[in-house]
Scaffold this motif. Sequence first.
Motif, PDB file in Angstrom:
ATOM      1  N   THR A  26       0.808  -1.143  -0.104  1.00  0.00           N
ATOM      2  CA  THR A  26       0.186   0.171  -0.089  1.00  0.00           C
ATOM      3  C   THR A  26       0.924   1.365   0.054  1.00  0.00           C
ATOM      4  N   TRP A  29      -1.160   7.738  -3.285  1.00  0.00           N
ATOM      5  CA  TRP A  29      -1.397   7.824  -4.541  1.00  0.00           C
ATOM      6  C   TRP A  29      -2.391   8.570  -4.965  1.00  0.00           C
ATOM      7  N   VAL A  40      -3.524   3.240  -2.526  1.00  0.00           N
ATOM      8  CA  VAL A  40      -3.764   2.119  -3.311  1.00  0.00           C
ATOM      9  C   VAL A  40      -2.976   0.985  -2.848  1.00  0.00           C
ATOM     10  N   THR A  41      -3.714  -0.110  -2.983  1.00  0.00           N
ATOM     11  CA  THR A  41      -2.956  -1.346  -2.411  1.00  0.00           C
ATOM     12  C   THR A  41      -2.679  -2.307  -3.831  1.00  0.00           C
ATOM     13  N   LYS A  42      -1.606  -2.580  -3.996  1.00  0.00           N
ATOM     14  CA  LYS A  42      -1.139  -3.575  -5.155  1.00  0.00           C
ATOM     15  C   LYS A  42      -1.117  -5.080  -4.590  1.00  0.00           C
ATOM     16  N   HIS A  66      -3.056  -6.110 -13.939  1.00  0.00           N
ATOM     17  CA  HIS A  66      -1.862  -5.320 -14.653  1.00  0.00           C
ATOM     18  C   HIS A  66      -0.810  -6.385 -14.979  1.00  0.00           C
ATOM     19  N   HIS A  73      -0.571  -7.691 -10.879  1.00  0.00           N
ATOM     20  CA  HIS A  73      -1.068  -7.470  -9.769  1.00  0.00           C
ATOM     21  C   HIS A  73      -2.596  -7.018 -10.024  1.00  0.00           C
ATOM     22  N   ASP A  75      -4.965  -3.789  -8.593  1.00  0.00           N
ATOM     23  CA  ASP A  75      -4.928  -2.495  -7.544  1.00  0.00           C
ATOM     24  C   ASP A  75      -6.057  -2.477  -6.708  1.00  0.00           C
ATOM     25  N   PHE A  77      -8.502   0.034  -4.180  1.00  0.00           N
ATOM     26  CA  PHE A  77      -8.514   1.284  -3.675  1.00  0.00           C
ATOM     27  C   PHE A  77     -10.075   1.587  -2.975  1.00  0.00           C
ATOM     28  N   GLN A  81     -10.436  -1.499  -0.994  1.00  0.00           N
ATOM     29  CA  GLN A  81      -9.355  -1.905  -0.392  1.00  0.00           C
ATOM     30  C   GLN A  81      -9.348  -2.041   0.996  1.00  0.00           C
TER      31      GLN A  81
END
Length: 99
Positions: A26, A29, A40-42, A66, A73, A75, A77, A81
């Motif tokens: 995280t 962003w 954002v958490t990837k 992505h 990953h 994303d 949010f 999230q």
Amino acid sequence: MAFGLKREELKSWKKQVESGEIAFLTHYWLDSRFPGCTTVTKVGCKNLAKLVHWGEQYHLDPKWIHHDDNYPHFDLFGDRQKEILTKEGVWDQINKFNL
């Protein structure tokens, strides 16, 4: 634009992703396409089947993965999230970013 992230945190996340673990990262962003979202958490994993399976339990479409780098990953949010991080017990990131 990403910020609030230490180089060691990114290296650790990449190492976990490369080893086939489900890894969370995280950071702050800002993106004008998502007003009101400041983090954002990837959620990444090099093993795509494992990442897809993980995402299914949260109704995340595999199309949302992505693939633009060597670290596939999702994303996360907004409300989703926080919901997913809570269910996964990722309290350090929830607390650090006041989610």
